[in-house]
Design an enzyme around this catalytic site. Sequence first.
Site, PDB file in Angstrom:
ATOM      1  N   ASP A  82       0.788  -1.235   0.000  1.00  0.00           N
ATOM      2  CA  ASP A  82       0.000   0.000   0.000  1.00  0.00           C
ATOM      3  C   ASP A  82       0.814   1.276   0.000  1.00  0.00           C
ATOM      4  O   ASP A  82       0.330   2.325   0.432  1.00  0.00           O
ATOM      5  CB  ASP A  82      -0.917  -0.010   1.229  1.00  0.00           C
ATOM      6  CG  ASP A  82      -0.147  -0.286   2.506  1.00  0.00           C
ATOM      7  OD1 ASP A  82       1.070  -0.023   2.522  1.00  0.00           O
ATOM      8  OD2 ASP A  82      -0.744  -0.769   3.484  1.00  0.00           O
TER       9      ASP A  82
ATOM     10  N   GLU B  71      -0.332  -9.145  -1.116  1.00  0.00           N
ATOM     11  CA  GLU B  71      -0.920  -8.590   0.115  1.00  0.00           C
ATOM     12  C   GLU B  71      -2.143  -7.730  -0.222  1.00  0.00           C
ATOM     13  O   GLU B  71      -2.264  -6.574   0.192  1.00  0.00           O
ATOM     14  CB  GLU B  71       0.113  -7.789   0.920  1.00  0.00           C
ATOM     15  CG  GLU B  71      -0.267  -7.655   2.399  1.00  0.00           C
ATOM     16  CD  GLU B  71       0.787  -6.918   3.227  1.00  0.00           C
ATOM     17  OE1 GLU B  71       1.693  -7.594   3.734  1.00  0.00           O
ATOM     18  OE2 GLU B  71       0.689  -5.703   3.354  1.00  0.00           O
TER      19      GLU B  71
ATOM     20  N   GLU C  45      -2.113   5.089   2.963  1.00  0.00           N
ATOM     21  CA  GLU C  45      -2.057   3.681   2.554  1.00  0.00           C
ATOM     22  C   GLU C  45      -3.430   3.081   2.249  1.00  0.00           C
ATOM     23  O   GLU C  45      -3.562   2.250   1.352  1.00  0.00           O
ATOM     24  CB  GLU C  45      -1.332   2.852   3.617  1.00  0.00           C
ATOM     25  CG  GLU C  45       0.165   3.135   3.730  1.00  0.00           C
ATOM     26  CD  GLU C  45       0.516   4.340   4.587  1.00  0.00           C
ATOM     27  OE1 GLU C  45      -0.415   4.982   5.136  1.00  0.00           O
ATOM     28  OE2 GLU C  45       1.705   4.664   4.704  1.00  0.00           O
TER      29      GLU C  45
ATOM     30  N   HIS D 175       6.631   5.252  12.750  1.00  0.00           N
ATOM     31  CA  HIS D 175       6.976   6.061  11.575  1.00  0.00           C
ATOM     32  C   HIS D 175       5.775   6.618  10.816  1.00  0.00           C
ATOM     33  O   HIS D 175       5.942   7.421   9.917  1.00  0.00           O
ATOM     34  CB  HIS D 175       7.791   5.238  10.584  1.00  0.00           C
ATOM     35  CG  HIS D 175       6.957   4.208   9.854  1.00  0.00           C
ATOM     36  ND1 HIS D 175       6.673   2.987  10.397  1.00  0.00           N
ATOM     37  CD2 HIS D 175       6.335   4.244   8.661  1.00  0.00           C
ATOM     38  CE1 HIS D 175       5.928   2.302   9.551  1.00  0.00           C
ATOM     39  NE2 HIS D 175       5.697   3.046   8.490  1.00  0.00           N
TER      40      HIS D 175
ATOM     41  N   ARG E 255       2.936   8.343   8.775  1.00  0.00           N
ATOM     42  CA  ARG E 255       2.754   9.735   8.384  1.00  0.00           C
ATOM     43  C   ARG E 255       1.697  10.433   9.245  1.00  0.00           C
ATOM     44  O   ARG E 255       1.876  11.570   9.663  1.00  0.00           O
ATOM     45  CB  ARG E 255       2.333   9.760   6.908  1.00  0.00           C
ATOM     46  CG  ARG E 255       2.820  10.930   6.111  1.00  0.00           C
ATOM     47  CD  ARG E 255       2.630  10.649   4.622  1.00  0.00           C
ATOM     48  NE  ARG E 255       3.843  10.150   4.015  1.00  0.00           N
ATOM     49  CZ  ARG E 255       4.755  10.917   3.406  1.00  0.00           C
ATOM     50  NH1 ARG E 255       4.574  12.201   3.329  1.00  0.00           N
ATOM     51  NH2 ARG E 255       5.837  10.388   2.878  1.00  0.00           N
TER      52      ARG E 255
ATOM     53  N   HIS F  90      13.406   4.903  12.467  1.00  0.00           N
ATOM     54  CA  HIS F  90      13.209   5.161  11.035  1.00  0.00           C
ATOM     55  C   HIS F  90      14.094   6.332  10.617  1.00  0.00           C
ATOM     56  O   HIS F  90      14.403   7.193  11.436  1.00  0.00           O
ATOM     57  CB  HIS F  90      11.720   5.488  10.835  1.00  0.00           C
ATOM     58  CG  HIS F  90      11.280   5.485   9.404  1.00  0.00           C
ATOM     59  ND1 HIS F  90      11.613   6.480   8.528  1.00  0.00           N
ATOM     60  CD2 HIS F  90      10.511   4.609   8.702  1.00  0.00           C
ATOM     61  CE1 HIS F  90      11.062   6.221   7.342  1.00  0.00           C
ATOM     62  NE2 HIS F  90      10.397   5.081   7.422  1.00  0.00           N
TER      63      HIS F  90
HETATM   64  C1  UD1 Z   1       6.738   4.819   3.537  1.00  0.00           C
HETATM   65  C2  UD1 Z   1       5.336   4.413   3.098  1.00  0.00           C
HETATM   66  C3  UD1 Z   1       4.613   3.696   4.245  1.00  0.00           C
HETATM   67  C4  UD1 Z   1       5.443   2.559   4.810  1.00  0.00           C
HETATM   68  C5  UD1 Z   1       6.829   3.070   5.169  1.00  0.00           C
HETATM   69  C6  UD1 Z   1       7.697   1.915   5.628  1.00  0.00           C
HETATM   70  C7  UD1 Z   1       4.189   5.916   1.540  1.00  0.00           C
HETATM   71  C8  UD1 Z   1       3.422   7.161   1.373  1.00  0.00           C
HETATM   72  N1  UD1 Z   1       4.583   5.611   2.788  1.00  0.00           N
HETATM   73  O1  UD1 Z   1       6.575   5.786   4.561  1.00  0.00           O
HETATM   74  O2  UD1 Z   1       3.388   3.171   3.758  1.00  0.00           O
HETATM   75  O3  UD1 Z   1       4.820   2.067   5.967  1.00  0.00           O
HETATM   76  O4  UD1 Z   1       7.429   3.673   4.015  1.00  0.00           O
HETATM   77  O5  UD1 Z   1       8.807   2.345   6.336  1.00  0.00           O
HETATM   78  O6  UD1 Z   1       4.440   5.245   0.588  1.00  0.00           O
HETATM   79  N2  UD1 Z   1      14.373   8.229   4.570  1.00  0.00           N
HETATM   80  C9  UD1 Z   1      15.749   8.150   4.418  1.00  0.00           C
HETATM   81  N3  UD1 Z   1      16.278   6.955   4.030  1.00  0.00           N
HETATM   82  C10 UD1 Z   1      15.530   5.842   3.807  1.00  0.00           C
HETATM   83  C11 UD1 Z   1      14.133   5.933   3.984  1.00  0.00           C
HETATM   84  C12 UD1 Z   1      13.568   7.133   4.342  1.00  0.00           C
HETATM   85  O7  UD1 Z   1      16.464   9.118   4.614  1.00  0.00           O
HETATM   86  O8  UD1 Z   1      16.088   4.792   3.471  1.00  0.00           O
HETATM   87  C13 UD1 Z   1      13.774   9.533   4.976  1.00  0.00           C
HETATM   88  C14 UD1 Z   1      13.756  10.553   3.831  1.00  0.00           C
HETATM   89  O9  UD1 Z   1      13.983  11.837   4.373  1.00  0.00           O
HETATM   90  C15 UD1 Z   1      12.310  10.460   3.324  1.00  0.00           C
HETATM   91  C16 UD1 Z   1      11.572  10.205   4.629  1.00  0.00           C
HETATM   92  O10 UD1 Z   1      12.419   9.321   5.373  1.00  0.00           O
HETATM   93  O11 UD1 Z   1      11.917  11.645   2.667  1.00  0.00           O
HETATM   94  C17 UD1 Z   1      10.186   9.598   4.491  1.00  0.00           C
HETATM   95  O12 UD1 Z   1      10.158   8.491   3.598  1.00  0.00           O
HETATM   96  P1  UD1 Z   1       8.774   8.125   2.825  1.00  0.00           P
HETATM   97  O13 UD1 Z   1       8.996   6.925   1.981  1.00  0.00           O
HETATM   98  O14 UD1 Z   1       8.218   9.321   2.185  1.00  0.00           O
HETATM   99  O15 UD1 Z   1       7.784   7.832   4.018  1.00  0.00           O
HETATM  100  P2  UD1 Z   1       7.754   6.672   5.087  1.00  0.00           P
HETATM  101  O16 UD1 Z   1       7.226   7.257   6.355  1.00  0.00           O
HETATM  102  O17 UD1 Z   1       9.027   5.954   5.096  1.00  0.00           O
HETATM  103  N1  UDP Z   2      12.274  -3.796  10.133  1.00  0.00           N
HETATM  104  C1  UDP Z   2      13.634  -3.947   9.907  1.00  0.00           C
HETATM  105  N2  UDP Z   2      14.518  -3.132  10.556  1.00  0.00           N
HETATM  106  C2  UDP Z   2      14.116  -2.168  11.425  1.00  0.00           C
HETATM  107  C3  UDP Z   2      12.720  -2.013  11.654  1.00  0.00           C
HETATM  108  C4  UDP Z   2      11.826  -2.832  10.976  1.00  0.00           C
HETATM  109  O1  UDP Z   2      14.044  -4.823   9.137  1.00  0.00           O
HETATM  110  O2  UDP Z   2      14.975  -1.464  11.968  1.00  0.00           O
HETATM  111  C5  UDP Z   2      11.330  -4.662   9.407  1.00  0.00           C
HETATM  112  C6  UDP Z   2      10.287  -5.397  10.225  1.00  0.00           C
HETATM  113  O3  UDP Z   2      10.743  -6.669  10.617  1.00  0.00           O
HETATM  114  C7  UDP Z   2       9.131  -5.505   9.232  1.00  0.00           C
HETATM  115  C8  UDP Z   2       9.265  -4.286   8.375  1.00  0.00           C
HETATM  116  O4  UDP Z   2      10.584  -3.808   8.557  1.00  0.00           O
HETATM  117  O5  UDP Z   2       9.290  -6.642   8.386  1.00  0.00           O
HETATM  118  C9  UDP Z   2       8.273  -3.235   8.774  1.00  0.00           C
HETATM  119  O6  UDP Z   2       8.583  -2.054   8.113  1.00  0.00           O
HETATM  120  P1  UDP Z   2       7.978  -0.661   8.515  1.00  0.00           P
HETATM  121  O7  UDP Z   2       7.533  -0.685   9.926  1.00  0.00           O
HETATM  122  O8  UDP Z   2       8.990   0.367   8.101  1.00  0.00           O
HETATM  123  O9  UDP Z   2       6.753  -0.517   7.515  1.00  0.00           O
HETATM  124  P2  UDP Z   2       5.228  -1.009   7.544  1.00  0.00           P
HETATM  125  O10 UDP Z   2       5.211  -2.468   7.759  1.00  0.00           O
HETATM  126  O11 UDP Z   2       4.546  -0.229   8.620  1.00  0.00           O
HETATM  127  O12 UDP Z   2       4.716  -0.592   6.212  1.00  0.00           O
END
Ligand code: UD1
Ligand code: UDP
Length: 378
Positions: free
Chosen positions: A98, A120, A134, A207, A209, A240
């Site tokens: 999602d 999923e 999502e 994490h 949003r 995160h």
């Molecule tokens: C995204 C997904 C969310 C999912 C989550 C898993 C969307 C809108 N959201 O949210 O559904 O649960 O990923 O973790 O698709 N960043 C880094 N390095 C990384 C990853 C993130 O620096 O490897 C920072 C960046 O500043 C980025 C911010 O995190 O802009 C947010 O990342 P983003 O993918 O927009 O949102 P998530 O909260 O990670």
């Molecule tokens: N996870 C990981 N390292 C971390 C935190 C989470 O590998 O430091 C894994 C966790 O086991 C799970 C997935 O990341 O499989 C969950 O990701 P996240 O919570 O970022 O996203 P969501 O599931 O909420 O979309």
Amino acid sequence: MSKKKIMCVFGTRPEAIKICPLILEMKKRSSLDVIVCVTAQHRQMLDQVLQTFGVIPDYDLNIMQNRQTLFDITAAVLNGIKDVLEEVRPNVVLVHGDTSTTFVTALACFYLRIPVGHVEAGLRTYNIFSPYPEEFNREAVSIICRYNFAPTSLARDNLLREGRNPANIYVTGNTVIDAMRHTVRSDYTHPVLDWVGDNKLIFITAHRRENLGEPLHRMFRAIRRVLEEHPDCRAVYPIHMNPAVREVAEAEFRGCDHIRIIEPIDVIDCHNFEARSFLCLTDSGGIQEECPSYGVPVLVMRDTTERPEGVEAGTLRLVGTDEEMIYHHFSMLLEDKTEYDRMSHACNPYGDGHACERIADILEGKVYSPWELPKGWC
Ligand code: UD1
Ligand code: UDP
């Protein structure tokens, strides 16, 4: 006979964790040609998973920006994926879950009339603002896709209720359970676990949003109060990379000796930490599916969940983001053994670890009779 081209497109950590085992399974099948495209909506957190599974992308859109908005992600994926899809012309594109990568890729496939398979599929809260964005993303993908790989029969029922074609829905189990069969080890060690020692390990992630800002402050304040009242607890929080999460954690946990905030850990570490936890507090989706396998109770710091199977099974409890509610439930599980025991029994309503084989079989066009999680699975 020419091979069927299956292209997997994903961009974030959880998508990668759940689709990499499927990529590895499909690569074993001689009738499938597997092409991997990452959007890199996440960069470091995605690369960590790719490395763990040894998956090397054929295409990398490299779109991540610091503090990216939904507009940034949507525009970058839509424009970037078009050329890749036109060049490869896959028979099927697989997306997962999602995220914005998932929704926008499915939309691009729709524009190009390329069939989509949704891994999923069918998870729902029916509140498009929770989780945000999502719930909208996954509902929208269901309108577009040809193959719905639902992890549970409840997810399938959602799709049927929405009028989706029953012939396009397959109950497969969740691929994350397949990944877990290979990650948890009894001889696992880690320096952070040495710091925890014989204390109770409290595992924390956050994490979402919709929780950025004040909800995160409330969640962290509640957690800190409980930790300070219970010296036999040690919390571990792999944080995160979103700076909007880090700023709040830094402000609320500064000077707290009972918590270690560490960089994101790889999935093998994560599953082993979860398996050794006394309790988990999270707003994550995936962790709600993983912890029940280890009998680790989860307090879900959200107002809704798309994973009611775990709530029904008793291992997940939805506690919202109110400071007093989180404080109350967290304290209760530390102080009331009967309550704790009620929640801490191993159970996994999400699959049997063979979801990837089933999805690969379906894509290969093998004769397939719909599979059901047996009744009384837990
Ligand atoms: C995204 C997904 C969310 C999912 C989550 C898993 C969307 C809108 N959201 O949210 O559904 O649960 O990923 O973790 O698709 N960043 C880094 N390095 C990384 C990853 C993130 O620096 O490897 C920072 C960046 O500043 C980025 C911010 O995190 O802009 C947010 O990342 P983003 O993918 O927009 O949102 P998530 O909260 O990670
Ligand atoms: N996870 C990981 N390292 C971390 C935190 C989470 O590998 O430091 C894994 C966790 O086991 C799970 C997935 O990341 O499989 C969950 O990701 P996240 O919570 O970022 O996203 P969501 O599931 O909420 O979309």
